[in-house]
Design a protein around this motif. Sequence first.
Motif, PDB file in Angstrom:
ATOM      1  N   MET A   1       9.918  -0.476 -12.443  1.00 18.05           N
ATOM      2  CA  MET A   1       8.924  -0.855 -13.396  1.00 18.05           C
ATOM      3  C   MET A   1       8.297  -2.115 -13.132  1.00 18.05           C
ATOM      4  O   MET A   1       8.968  -2.978 -12.508  1.00 18.05           O
ATOM      5  CB  MET A   1       9.710  -0.996 -14.677  1.00 18.05           C
ATOM      6  N   TYR A   2       7.210  -2.412 -13.634  1.00 14.47           N
ATOM      7  CA  TYR A   2       6.442  -3.680 -13.329  1.00 14.47           C
ATOM      8  C   TYR A   2       5.763  -4.089 -14.688  1.00 14.47           C
ATOM      9  O   TYR A   2       5.391  -3.340 -15.230  1.00 14.47           O
ATOM     10  CB  TYR A   2       5.545  -3.702 -12.047  1.00 14.47           C
ATOM     11  N   ARG A   7       0.187  -6.718 -11.761  1.00 17.47           N
ATOM     12  CA  ARG A   7      -1.045  -5.834 -11.411  1.00 17.47           C
ATOM     13  C   ARG A   7      -2.226  -7.330 -10.801  1.00 17.47           C
ATOM     14  O   ARG A   7      -3.112  -6.897 -10.133  1.00 17.47           O
ATOM     15  CB  ARG A   7      -1.805  -5.011 -12.177  1.00 17.47           C
ATOM     16  N   SER A  32      -3.019   6.158  -6.363  1.00 19.95           N
ATOM     17  CA  SER A  32      -2.229   5.448  -7.848  1.00 19.95           C
ATOM     18  C   SER A  32      -0.731   5.272  -7.501  1.00 19.95           C
ATOM     19  O   SER A  32      -0.018   4.612  -8.125  1.00 19.95           O
ATOM     20  CB  SER A  32      -2.552   6.606  -9.067  1.00 19.95           C
ATOM     21  N   THR A  33      -0.129   6.474  -6.806  1.00 18.98           N
ATOM     22  CA  THR A  33       1.310   6.464  -6.668  1.00 18.98           C
ATOM     23  C   THR A  33       1.580   5.244  -5.471  1.00 18.98           C
ATOM     24  O   THR A  33       2.696   4.576  -6.036  1.00 18.98           O
ATOM     25  CB  THR A  33       1.725   7.856  -5.804  1.00 18.98           C
ATOM     26  N   ASP A  36       1.557   1.903  -7.671  1.00 19.89           N
ATOM     27  CA  ASP A  36       2.849   2.113  -8.526  1.00 19.89           C
ATOM     28  C   ASP A  36       3.930   1.687  -7.767  1.00 19.89           C
ATOM     29  O   ASP A  36       4.887   0.749  -8.089  1.00 19.89           O
ATOM     30  CB  ASP A  36       2.984   3.381  -9.287  1.00 19.89           C
ATOM     31  N   LEU A  37       4.108   2.342  -6.618  1.00 20.61           N
ATOM     32  CA  LEU A  37       5.447   2.066  -5.773  1.00 20.61           C
ATOM     33  C   LEU A  37       5.284   0.542  -5.230  1.00 20.61           C
ATOM     34  O   LEU A  37       6.325  -0.086  -5.121  1.00 20.61           O
ATOM     35  CB  LEU A  37       5.300   3.191  -4.452  1.00 20.61           C
ATOM     36  N   LEU A  39       3.726  -2.117  -6.666  1.00 23.91           N
ATOM     37  CA  LEU A  39       4.016  -2.956  -7.962  1.00 23.91           C
ATOM     38  C   LEU A  39       5.543  -2.890  -8.506  1.00 23.91           C
ATOM     39  O   LEU A  39       5.851  -4.070  -8.651  1.00 23.91           O
ATOM     40  CB  LEU A  39       2.980  -2.626  -8.940  1.00 23.91           C
ATOM     41  N   SER A  40       6.041  -1.736  -7.978  1.00 24.27           N
ATOM     42  CA  SER A  40       7.542  -1.600  -8.317  1.00 24.27           C
ATOM     43  C   SER A  40       8.320  -2.570  -7.427  1.00 24.27           C
ATOM     44  O   SER A  40       9.515  -2.898  -8.020  1.00 24.27           O
ATOM     45  CB  SER A  40       8.043  -0.306  -8.393  1.00 24.27           C
ATOM     46  N   SER A  56       4.820   1.280   0.881  1.00 23.27           N
ATOM     47  CA  SER A  56       4.409   2.318  -0.319  1.00 23.27           C
ATOM     48  C   SER A  56       3.483   3.253  -0.088  1.00 23.27           C
ATOM     49  O   SER A  56       3.515   4.291  -0.589  1.00 23.27           O
ATOM     50  CB  SER A  56       4.174   1.208  -1.256  1.00 23.27           C
ATOM     51  N   ALA A  95      12.216   5.142  -6.059  1.00 19.79           N
ATOM     52  CA  ALA A  95      11.624   5.906  -7.185  1.00 19.79           C
ATOM     53  C   ALA A  95      12.162   7.280  -7.583  1.00 19.79           C
ATOM     54  O   ALA A  95      11.516   7.914  -8.230  1.00 19.79           O
ATOM     55  CB  ALA A  95      10.111   6.413  -6.400  1.00 19.79           C
TER      56      ALA A  95
END
Length: 102
Positions: A1-2, A7, A32-33, A36-37, A39-40, A56, A95
């Motif tokens: 989670m971020y 961002r 998008s994935t 997300d990866l 930034l996590s 990522s 993930a």
Amino acid sequence: MYRASDRVDNEAWIELLDETCVSLDLDEETRSTAVDLFLSRAPDDDRGKRVAAAASLYAAGLIRGEERSQSAVADAMDVSRLSVQKRWKPILEDAGFSPPSW
């Protein structure tokens, strides 16, 4: 989670991921994935961010069924293939995915 601020703090790296997805002909879901990866797991220091972004992106391609070779991703992100190879499995595991055993 971020956090949302992650961002903003990593805007340049997100832009690089976007550009690389276009150059590798990856779709929006994969992009998008990858974001997300990244930034996590984005490291605090800028030195490791390029490699984290590349790994990522490779992991996102596997998740979304748009695989590209480690070499293709590494070349597009200007990192070594070995850097991608060493880092993509922990990203998948974090993930909630099981990395393939090939």
